[in-house]
Design a protein around this motif. Structure first.
Motif, PDB file in Angstrom:
ATOM      1  N   ILE A  27       0.822  -1.202   0.000  1.00 51.54           N
ATOM      2  CA  ILE A  27       0.000   0.000   0.000  1.00 51.54           C
ATOM      3  C   ILE A  27       0.863   1.261   0.000  1.00 51.54           C
ATOM      4  O   ILE A  27       1.975   1.260   0.511  1.00 51.54           O
ATOM      5  CB  ILE A  27      -0.974   0.039   1.206  1.00 51.54           C
ATOM      6  CG1 ILE A  27      -0.216  -0.225   2.521  1.00 51.54           C
ATOM      7  CG2 ILE A  27      -2.083  -0.982   1.038  1.00 51.54           C
ATOM      8  CD1 ILE A  27      -1.081  -0.116   3.756  1.00 51.54           C
ATOM      9  N   SER A  28       0.315   2.332  -0.595  1.00 51.51           N
ATOM     10  CA  SER A  28       1.017   3.613  -0.629  1.00 51.51           C
ATOM     11  C   SER A  28       1.401   4.037   0.785  1.00 51.51           C
ATOM     12  O   SER A  28       0.557   4.082   1.680  1.00 51.51           O
ATOM     13  CB  SER A  28       0.114   4.675  -1.256  1.00 51.51           C
ATOM     14  OG  SER A  28       0.448   5.953  -0.735  1.00 51.51           O
ATOM     15  N   SER A  41       3.276  13.124   4.335  1.00 52.99           N
ATOM     16  CA  SER A  41       4.283  13.920   3.618  1.00 52.99           C
ATOM     17  C   SER A  41       5.615  13.171   3.583  1.00 52.99           C
ATOM     18  O   SER A  41       5.880  12.325   4.440  1.00 52.99           O
ATOM     19  CB  SER A  41       4.496  15.251   4.341  1.00 52.99           C
ATOM     20  OG  SER A  41       5.133  15.025   5.590  1.00 52.99           O
ATOM     21  N   PRO A  42       6.495  13.489   2.607  1.00 56.55           N
ATOM     22  CA  PRO A  42       7.808  12.841   2.536  1.00 56.55           C
ATOM     23  C   PRO A  42       8.618  13.028   3.819  1.00 56.55           C
ATOM     24  O   PRO A  42       9.282  12.090   4.271  1.00 56.55           O
ATOM     25  CB  PRO A  42       8.488  13.542   1.358  1.00 56.55           C
ATOM     26  CG  PRO A  42       7.368  14.047   0.507  1.00 56.55           C
ATOM     27  CD  PRO A  42       6.267  14.385   1.452  1.00 56.55           C
ATOM     28  N   GLU A  43       8.546  14.197   4.439  1.00 58.31           N
ATOM     29  CA  GLU A  43       9.340  14.463   5.645  1.00 58.31           C
ATOM     30  C   GLU A  43       8.879  13.552   6.792  1.00 58.31           C
ATOM     31  O   GLU A  43       9.679  12.913   7.469  1.00 58.31           O
ATOM     32  CB  GLU A  43       9.220  15.936   6.092  1.00 58.31           C
ATOM     33  CG  GLU A  43       9.745  16.950   5.072  1.00 58.31           C
ATOM     34  CD  GLU A  43       8.849  17.081   3.836  1.00 58.31           C
ATOM     35  OE1 GLU A  43       7.607  16.888   3.972  1.00 58.31           O
ATOM     36  OE2 GLU A  43       9.379  17.359   2.727  1.00 58.31           O
ATOM     37  N   ARG A  44       7.561  13.530   6.987  1.00 54.58           N
ATOM     38  CA  ARG A  44       6.992  12.721   8.066  1.00 54.58           C
ATOM     39  C   ARG A  44       7.308  11.250   7.837  1.00 54.58           C
ATOM     40  O   ARG A  44       7.674  10.531   8.772  1.00 54.58           O
ATOM     41  CB  ARG A  44       5.464  12.931   8.092  1.00 54.58           C
ATOM     42  CG  ARG A  44       4.823  12.503   9.379  1.00 54.58           C
ATOM     43  CD  ARG A  44       5.064  13.565  10.446  1.00 54.58           C
ATOM     44  NE  ARG A  44       4.444  13.176  11.712  1.00 54.58           N
ATOM     45  CZ  ARG A  44       5.060  12.493  12.672  1.00 54.58           C
ATOM     46  NH1 ARG A  44       6.309  12.118  12.516  1.00 54.58           N
ATOM     47  NH2 ARG A  44       4.432  12.208  13.792  1.00 54.58           N
ATOM     48  N   LEU A  45       7.199  10.825   6.576  1.00 55.29           N
ATOM     49  CA  LEU A  45       7.477   9.427   6.247  1.00 55.29           C
ATOM     50  C   LEU A  45       8.923   9.078   6.569  1.00 55.29           C
ATOM     51  O   LEU A  45       9.203   8.038   7.176  1.00 55.29           O
ATOM     52  CB  LEU A  45       7.170   9.136   4.775  1.00 55.29           C
ATOM     53  CG  LEU A  45       7.448   7.680   4.345  1.00 55.29           C
ATOM     54  CD1 LEU A  45       6.549   6.701   5.085  1.00 55.29           C
ATOM     55  CD2 LEU A  45       7.269   7.507   2.835  1.00 55.29           C
ATOM     56  N   GLN A  46       9.839   9.960   6.178  1.00 55.27           N
ATOM     57  CA  GLN A  46      11.266   9.730   6.411  1.00 55.27           C
ATOM     58  C   GLN A  46      11.528   9.489   7.898  1.00 55.27           C
ATOM     59  O   GLN A  46      12.209   8.548   8.293  1.00 55.27           O
ATOM     60  CB  GLN A  46      12.071  10.943   5.900  1.00 55.27           C
ATOM     61  CG  GLN A  46      13.582  10.733   5.912  1.00 55.27           C
ATOM     62  CD  GLN A  46      13.999   9.482   5.150  1.00 55.27           C
ATOM     63  OE1 GLN A  46      13.358   9.121   4.165  1.00 55.27           O
ATOM     64  NE2 GLN A  46      15.028   8.800   5.626  1.00 55.27           N
ATOM     65  N   GLU A  66       6.722   5.970  -6.071  1.00 51.79           N
ATOM     66  CA  GLU A  66       6.594   6.445  -4.695  1.00 51.79           C
ATOM     67  C   GLU A  66       6.637   5.280  -3.723  1.00 51.79           C
ATOM     68  O   GLU A  66       6.423   4.136  -4.101  1.00 51.79           O
ATOM     69  CB  GLU A  66       5.336   7.305  -4.523  1.00 51.79           C
ATOM     70  CG  GLU A  66       4.062   6.686  -5.051  1.00 51.79           C
ATOM     71  CD  GLU A  66       2.832   7.512  -4.653  1.00 51.79           C
ATOM     72  OE1 GLU A  66       2.611   7.674  -3.441  1.00 51.79           O
ATOM     73  OE2 GLU A  66       2.109   7.977  -5.547  1.00 51.79           O
ATOM     74  N   PRO A  67       6.959   5.563  -2.449  1.00 48.20           N
ATOM     75  CA  PRO A  67       7.175   4.479  -1.484  1.00 48.20           C
ATOM     76  C   PRO A  67       5.890   3.716  -1.151  1.00 48.20           C
ATOM     77  O   PRO A  67       4.820   4.318  -1.021  1.00 48.20           O
ATOM     78  CB  PRO A  67       7.715   5.198  -0.249  1.00 48.20           C
ATOM     79  CG  PRO A  67       7.347   6.625  -0.411  1.00 48.20           C
ATOM     80  CD  PRO A  67       7.207   6.895  -1.869  1.00 48.20           C
ATOM     81  N   VAL A  68       6.035   2.393  -1.027  1.00 46.18           N
ATOM     82  CA  VAL A  68       4.919   1.537  -0.591  1.00 46.18           C
ATOM     83  C   VAL A  68       5.372   0.677   0.590  1.00 46.18           C
ATOM     84  O   VAL A  68       6.542   0.370   0.733  1.00 46.18           O
ATOM     85  CB  VAL A  68       4.410   0.615  -1.723  1.00 46.18           C
ATOM     86  CG1 VAL A  68       3.750   1.419  -2.831  1.00 46.18           C
ATOM     87  CG2 VAL A  68       5.533  -0.256  -2.306  1.00 46.18           C
TER      88      VAL A  68
END
Lengths: 236, 236
Positions: A27-28, A41-46, A66-68
Motif C-alpha cells: 500500500i502507498s 508527507s515525505p518528511e513525516r514518512l522519512q 513512490e514508497p509503498v
C-alpha cells in the motif's frame, strides 16, 4: 509501465481512508500514514521510516515512483503510534483475536471477501467441502463398525492416493503446517469426491468392519486415480 | 445436569493448553488462567476478576459448578497481563490484523474450521457462492450493454424478491451492517440461483440495454418466487 499510467490504481479502504494498493498487496506509504492519522508527507514518512526501521519499496501508481509498505509495516505502526487511528487499529486487533477464538463465521466471510482473488475464494469453498466430506466419511465408517486404527488408515490412504505421497512428505514439500493448506482446489475436490464415493459404496454394499471398509476404499481410490492418469485407457 | 456429569466436557486448544469449553462458547476460568501462564487457583482468579472487573458465570463441567469466562474476557487479560503467554497472544492479535488486512484466505479457512457448527460452514459456502454469482451476473449485464443505474436496480430487485423487503429494512430487522450477514443459507442460495438464471437468460436471449435486462430479471424473479410460495399452483 506506460499502461499503468493510464489506469486508475487499485485501492482498499482502511478505516475511513481510501488507500492505493499495488497488485501484489502493498500500500502507498503516504496513504498509510494518513490512515494512521499522520500527515502523509515525505518528511513525516522519512522520520517514521527511520524510527521504526521500515524499508519501503517503490511503486508507480501513475504519477512516478513512490514508497509503498506491506501490511506487516502498517500493523507495526498501528501498535507503535499513539494517534486515535492507531488506537482504533489496536482495538480492531483485539476484536479479531476474540472473533478468531470464537470461530466467528462472519469473520471468515469478511476475510474471504477481502481476498483479491476469486481463485482463492473457490479454494476456500473446496477446502470447507473437503472437511465436511471427511466428517461424513468418518461417521459412515463408524456406523459400519469401523474402529481404532481404521480412521487413520482410510484418511492416509485418501491423501496418498490424491497427493501421490504421504502427508508428512507433502507438508515438507509444500512448506505448510496443515496438509489442506498446501492442497490446490483440484486436489481438495478430488479428496471430497473420493471419500464421498467410498462412503456411498459402504452404505450401498452394506460392508462392515475395518478390513472390508479398507478394501473398498482401496478399490475406489484406484478408480478415482484412473480418471486423472495421463495414459488413456487402451480400450477407449 | 446429571447427564452432563457423565460426559467428557468439550475442550479447545489455546496455545499449548487444553481448555474446557461450554456448548455456548465460554471457557473454564481456571483453564484460561493456565493458558495465560498464571496459576489456575480460586485465589488467583478472585484477584484477577476484581482487578479487571470481570464477571464470570458458572457452569458444571461434571465436577460441580465452576467459573467460566467469555473469549472477550480472555482477550482483555491477554492485553493486560505481562506473562510470556499473554505477550504471545498479543503477537497473535497483531498477526491476525495483518492477515485480515491482506485477505489471507488460509486465515478465513482457519476461522471457519474453528467454528463449532457445520451449519455455519455451510452458510459460509453459500455466502461465498452468492458473492461470485453476483459478480458473474454484473459482468454479464456489462457485456450486454447495461450501464449506470442498472447495477443498483437489478441487485435491489434480487434482494427484494428473495427477502420480501428492501435491504435497508432487512438490515434493521436482522440487526446487521452487511445485508448478506443477516441472510440464511437458503436465502443466499436463492439469491445465487436467481442471478445465475437471469445471467443465463440474458446470454441465451441476447437481450441488450438497461430496459430489456431489467424486464427479464423481473420475470425471472417472479418465477423464482413461485417455487417458494405456500399456495400450490391451482393447475397442479
Amino acid at each position: 509501465m506506460n499502461n499503468a499510467m493510464t489506469r486508475t490504481p487499485q485501492s482498499v479502504r482502511l478505516g475511513k481512508t481510501q488507500v492505493r494498493s499495488t497488485p501484489d498487496g502493498q500500500i502507498s506509504a503516504y496513504d498509510a500514514l494518513a490512515a494512521l492519522g499522520l500527515e502523509g508527507s515525505p518528511e513525516r514518512l522519512q522520520e517514521i521510516v527511520e524510527q521504526h526501521g521500515l524499508e519501503p519499496r517503490l511503486h508507480n501508481f501513475g504519477k512516478g515512483r513512490e514508497p509503498v509498505l506491506g501490511y506487516g509495516d502498517f500493523v507495526t505502526l498501528s501498535f507503535a503510534l499513539e494517534t486515535p487511528e492507531a488506537r482504533r487499529w489496536r482495538g480492531k486487533a483485539r476484536d479479531l483475536l476474540r472473533r478468531y477464538l470464537e470461530g466467528d463465521i462472519q469473520l471468515a466471510a469478511e476475510v474471504a471477501e477481502r481476498s483479491p482473488s476469486p481463485e482463492h475464494r473457490r479454494w476456500l469453498s473446496a477446502r470447507l467441502e473437503s472437511v465436511e466430506a471427511r466428517k461424513r466419511f468418518m461417521s459412515t465408517v463408524a456406523r459400519h463398525g469401523g474402529e481404532g486404527s481404521i480412521y487413520r488408515e482410510v484418511s492416509s490412504l485418501s491423501n496418498r492416493s490424491v497427493l501421490q505421497m504421504d502427508s508428512g512428505e507433502f507438508r515438507r514439500k509444500r512448506r505448510v503446517k496443515n496438509t489442506r493448506d498446501g492442497m490446490s482446489a483440484a486436489e481438495l475436490l478430488r479428496l471430497s469426491y473420493l471419500e464421498t464415493a467410498t462412503a456411498q459404496a459402504i452404505e450401498a454394499k452394506g460392508v462392515r468392519g475395518n478390513e472390508q471398509i479398507l478394501r473398498l476404499h482401496k478399490q475406489k481410490a484406484e478408480v478415482e486415480r484412473r480418471l486423472w492418469e495421463e495414459e488413456p485407457d487402451p480400450a477407449s
